[in-house]
Every structure is written in structure tokens, then in C-alpha cells.
Scaffold this active site. Structure first.
Site: not given
Length: 288
Positions: A41, A46, A71, A104
Site C-alpha cells: 500500500d 507518500y 491513493k 485518500h
């Protein structure tokens, strides 16, 4: 494995890479895949999708066996911008098809953009470019609104769940719609409650169960998730922790033990309320 509401099979436990530095992410992904993990994931926000893709390429595991999810960040909500951001994520991951794509966060200040982003996800699902679509951090009311205004019920709602903040009402809403609860921050770690930090790993209820089974507190917590039917995605960059977090399939908790851990819930969130996110305070750009 967990069967999603569209029939797709998703591994019940995966590796999360939130706050994994890019230079640490690739090795963590390789280690996880070699330990037996089959779900990774990540997220555009990120800033390590490229490194996740590199780990997938380096590991000696066929791509067909790996469930990859990422996401869409709120900056790129809206129909056309979501489609473009999806292409950017796939290019960074160096894959041709995504297994699961999530929104997200809810953009509560402009939920219309959230709806339009989800409609873009529906198009990508229909085209076969993604195998399943879902959301993250949506409240029951937001879920109801999104479902009423779109055509595909989300397969997953990824939310904060751990023994000190287990969100039973939101989990029940997910279940009522046939949506899988995927748990971020599943172990809890340092959890701020009031003016103090509480760590589920040190809770006497959990450590007692761990001693009974000859397991660590983290393993007991992850087993609690699995026994509930949640899909936890613990994060680690340390090889021994990555391996430890996956070694949870040789025992199960009793109903009494599950109930005792359920009772630890404080009802207090760690981190910002998803409803508070706006483009003004969280609308950072995602580089191509």
C-alpha cells in the site's frame, strides 16, 4: 485473502509505506515480498511510488501475485485531474494495471470534487485499468452521499483502526455496504490521548494475551484485526519487524480475548479529523 464486493481477491495483510523515506522504501518492499507479503500500500502523497515500483521489480515475485494499491491526493480531485494523476501514479510504479485505487481523503470543503474524482475512478475500473476502487477516511455520512451519487459501491474504506481507536460505528457502516475495512496505523504505536501518550504495545491486556501465545504484542494486535475481518497494513522498514508482522497466521484469538481488546477503545482519534482537510491547509502539489 479477502473477497472484495466485486469478486476481486485481496490479501488480508499488507505492507504500508507511509513515512517510509524513498531511500528506505525499495528495500522494505523487497524484504516484505520475500517474507510472503503480497499486498503493498502506497499513495501519491507518500512520495515513494517510484521506490515501491522498484521494489516490485527487484523482488523475485511475479507481478501477477502482487496486489498493488495507491491513493489519489486531494490536490488532484476533480474528473480530468484525477485521470491525469492516475497516469502519473502508474508511470511512477512502472505497472500497467493497478489492483486498488483509493481516494485518500474526503475533500469536505468541496465534496463535489471528491464525487468527480470517484467518477473518474469508475471510468478507469470500467476500462480495466484498475481492478477495484475505493475510498479512505470517509465517515458514514460521506459514504452514504458518495454511494447515492455514483454507480459503484467502494470496495474498500481505508481508515484509522487500532485497539485504542477502533471506530466501531464507521466499521459497521462499511459492513452494511459490503465495504472492506482496511486498517491504517493498525498497531497504534505512540498514541496521544489527552496530554499523555498511550502505547497499545504496552497495554497489559494485550501483553497478557501475547504471553499466552508466545507472540509479541504487535502480533496479537494484528491478529485482532484479522479475526475481525479487517485488512491491516502495518508499516516498517526493519527486516525483522517486517517478518514479525507477517508471522500471525498460526494462531487465532478467542472471542473473549477479542472482546477484551475491543474494550480498550478510547473513542479519541489520533491525527487530524478528515473533515478538516481543505486545499488551503493540505493542498500540496504532487510532482510528476
Amino acid at each position: 485473502m479477502i473477497t472484495l464486493n466485486n469478486g476481486v481477491q485481496m490479501p488480508a495483510l499488507g505492507l504500508g509505506v507511509f513515512q517510509s523515506k524513498p531511500e528506505e522504501t525499495t528495500d522494505a518492499v523487497v524484504t516484505a515480498l520475500e517474507c510472503g507479503y503480497r499486498l503493498i500500500d502506497t499513495a501519491a502523497a507518500y512520495f515513494n511510488e517510484h521506490e515501491v515500483g522498484e521494489g516490485i521489480r527487484r523482488a523475485e515475485v511475479p507481478r501477477s501475485e502482487i496486489f498493488v494499491e495507491t491513493k489519489l491526493w486531494i490536490t488532484n480531485y476533480g474528473y480530468d485531474s484525477a485521470l491525469r494523476a492516475f497516469d502519473v501514479s502508474l508511470r511512477k510504479l512502472s505497472i500497467e494495471q493497478l489492483d486498488l485505487w483509493l481516494l485518500h481523503q474526503p475533500l469536505a470543503s468541496d465534496f463535489e470534487k471528491t464525487i468527480q474524482a470517484y467518477k473518474a475512478a469508475e471510468r478507469l475500473l470500467a476500462e480495466g485499468r484498475v481492478r477495484a476502487i475505493g475510498v479512505s477516511n470517509l465517515t458514514p455520512a460521506r459514504l452514504d452521499e458518495l454511494i447515492a451519487r455514483t454507480g459503484v459501491i467502494p470496495a474498500v474504506n481505508q481508515i484509522q483502526v487500532h485497539p485504542y481507536y477502533s471506530q466501531p460505528a464507521l466499521r459497521a457502516a462499511n459492513t452494511s455496504h459490503g465495504i472492506v475495512t482496511q486498517s491504517w496505523s493498525p498497531i497504534g504505536g505512540a498514541y496521544t490521548y489527552g496530554n499523555a501518550e498511550k502505547n497499545p504495545l504496552q497495554d497489559p491486556v494485550i501483553t497478557a494475551v501475547a504471553a499466552k501465545y508466545g507472540k509479541t504484542a504487535a502480533q496479537v494486535i494484528l491478529r485482532w484485526h484479522l479475526d475481525h475481518g479487517f485488512a491491516p497494513i502495518p508499516k516498517s522498514i526493519k527486516p525483522h519487524r517486517i517478518a514479525e508482522n507477517f508471522d500471525v497466521f498460526d494462531f487465532v484469538l478467542t472471542p473473549t480475548e477479542i472482546a477484551a481488546i475491543d474494550a480498550l477503545d478510547t473513542g479519541v482519534r489520533g491525527g487530524p479529523d478528515p473533515e478538516s482537510l481543505t486545499l488551503e491547509n493540505y493542498g500540496f502539489a504532487i510532482p510528476d
